[in-house]
Design an enzyme around this catalytic site. Sequence first.
Site, short mmCIF file in Angstrom:
data_model
loop_
_atom_site.label_atom_id
_atom_site.label_comp_id
_atom_site.label_asym_id
_atom_site.label_seq_id
_atom_site.Cartn_x
_atom_site.Cartn_y
_atom_site.Cartn_z
N TYR A 1 -2.58 -1.14 10.45
CA TYR A 1 -2.54 -1.32 8.99
C TYR A 1 -1.20 -0.82 8.44
O TYR A 1 -0.52 -1.53 7.68
CB TYR A 1 -3.72 -0.56 8.36
CG TYR A 1 -3.81 -0.72 6.85
CD1 TYR A 1 -4.43 -1.84 6.29
CD2 TYR A 1 -3.29 0.24 5.98
CE1 TYR A 1 -4.52 -2.00 4.91
CE2 TYR A 1 -3.38 0.10 4.61
CZ TYR A 1 -4.00 -1.02 4.08
OH TYR A 1 -4.09 -1.16 2.71
N SER B 1 0.87 -1.19 0.00
CA SER B 1 0.00 0.00 0.00
C SER B 1 0.90 1.23 0.00
O SER B 1 2.08 1.14 0.38
CB SER B 1 -0.84 -0.01 1.28
OG SER B 1 -1.42 1.27 1.51
P1 NAD Z 1 -11.37 -5.72 -0.55
O1 NAD Z 1 -11.87 -5.60 0.85
O2 NAD Z 1 -12.25 -5.37 -1.66
O3 NAD Z 1 -10.79 -7.18 -0.78
C1 NAD Z 1 -9.94 -7.80 0.15
C2 NAD Z 1 -10.02 -9.29 -0.05
O4 NAD Z 1 -9.22 -9.97 0.93
C3 NAD Z 1 -11.45 -9.82 0.12
O5 NAD Z 1 -11.73 -10.72 -0.91
C4 NAD Z 1 -11.38 -10.52 1.47
O6 NAD Z 1 -12.31 -11.58 1.59
C5 NAD Z 1 -9.96 -11.04 1.45
N1 NAD Z 1 -9.52 -11.44 2.76
C6 NAD Z 1 -9.47 -10.69 3.90
N2 NAD Z 1 -9.04 -11.45 4.91
C7 NAD Z 1 -8.80 -12.69 4.41
C8 NAD Z 1 -8.32 -13.90 4.95
N3 NAD Z 1 -8.02 -14.01 6.24
N4 NAD Z 1 -8.19 -14.98 4.15
C9 NAD Z 1 -8.50 -14.89 2.83
N5 NAD Z 1 -8.96 -13.78 2.26
C10 NAD Z 1 -9.10 -12.68 3.04
O7 NAD Z 1 -10.04 -4.84 -0.62
P2 NAD Z 1 -9.12 -4.44 -1.87
O8 NAD Z 1 -9.16 -2.99 -1.96
O9 NAD Z 1 -9.39 -5.26 -3.05
O10 NAD Z 1 -7.71 -4.83 -1.20
C11 NAD Z 1 -6.84 -5.80 -1.73
C12 NAD Z 1 -5.45 -5.53 -1.18
O11 NAD Z 1 -5.01 -4.26 -1.65
C13 NAD Z 1 -5.36 -5.49 0.34
O12 NAD Z 1 -4.15 -6.09 0.76
C14 NAD Z 1 -5.35 -4.00 0.64
O13 NAD Z 1 -4.72 -3.70 1.87
C15 NAD Z 1 -4.57 -3.49 -0.54
N6 NAD Z 1 -4.77 -2.06 -0.82
C16 NAD Z 1 -5.98 -1.59 -1.26
C17 NAD Z 1 -6.13 -0.23 -1.51
C18 NAD Z 1 -7.40 0.37 -2.02
O14 NAD Z 1 -7.49 1.61 -2.13
N7 NAD Z 1 -8.42 -0.41 -2.36
C19 NAD Z 1 -5.05 0.64 -1.29
C20 NAD Z 1 -3.85 0.13 -0.83
C21 NAD Z 1 -3.72 -1.22 -0.60
#
Ligand code: NAD
Length: 264
Positions: free
Chosen positions: A161, A148
Amino acid sequence: MYKDLEGKVAVVAVVTGGSKGIGTAIATRFGQEKMKVIINYRSDQKGAEEAAKAVRAAGGQAEIVQADIGDEAGVQKLIDKAVEKFGTLDVWVNNAGMENQHATTELSLKDWNRVIEVNLTGVFLGTKAALNYFTKHNKKGNIINMSSVHEQIPWPTFAHYAASKGGVKLFTETVAMEYAKQNIRVNSIGPGAINTPINAEKFADPEQLKTTTEMVPMGRIGDPKEVGAVAAWLASDESSYVTGITLFVDGGMTLYPAFQGGRG
Ligand code: NAD
């Protein structure tokens, strides 16, 4: 399209947390590259099935596997399924992640532990399992970790986080160095503000959407497909000399936007 991905029918990718958001976008893009994808989900089976449908519609193959990636046995289940269904493993994407907001004085040990478990321990467990497979089978493996912008930018009220993503940064760099001689590449992607379910509530509020957008020099929220495209590049041989980096996909969010227009 990356020819080496398309040509290698044996390419298998495991995408953790693939049932929605960025994970689904990566899986779908891998489908466009004609890859075979194991889509992991924890509880959202319907979302995982939809993601698998999207991969198949794009031209790839997909299987869904339920597992909690904070659990060693769950992670092993993903590798076992990849080998059973597709015969090998080439790419492993540690995407699953979670967040919640608490002032640090109010942050419970339970919330701290769970965020570290999913975001950092999950990355360790997935990486360890993939490395064991790659080294045992002498494979030129590829690991992509979802970090991130908050591996670099502090985020008050999200200390657990930010700590987890800061951990992913040095974990990625260390493991990349440790396995470079074996031709195993390990990189991170650092998304900024991407339009996924994790941000749904925030971006539904026009005030919060405006605040976030103002932090992005490019002036817009990112599309999950833009992260999927970077994952495909990192997975392909087009990035064959790239290891140990975080590739920010953030519209410039890490460029100190407070200085925009010559302020400061
Ligand atoms: P999201 O909440 O849409 O998806 C996250 C996914 O992780 C979901 O499918 C959830 O079920 C899964 N998950 C959570 N805990 C789990 C576990 N214990 N076992 C298996 N699966 C699990 O979020 P996203 O935005 O798609 O995020 C994906 C990644 O990108 C994450 O690591 C998040 O920190 C990172 N990220 C996202 C953003 C953003 O702006 N969306 C920014 C920076 C980083």
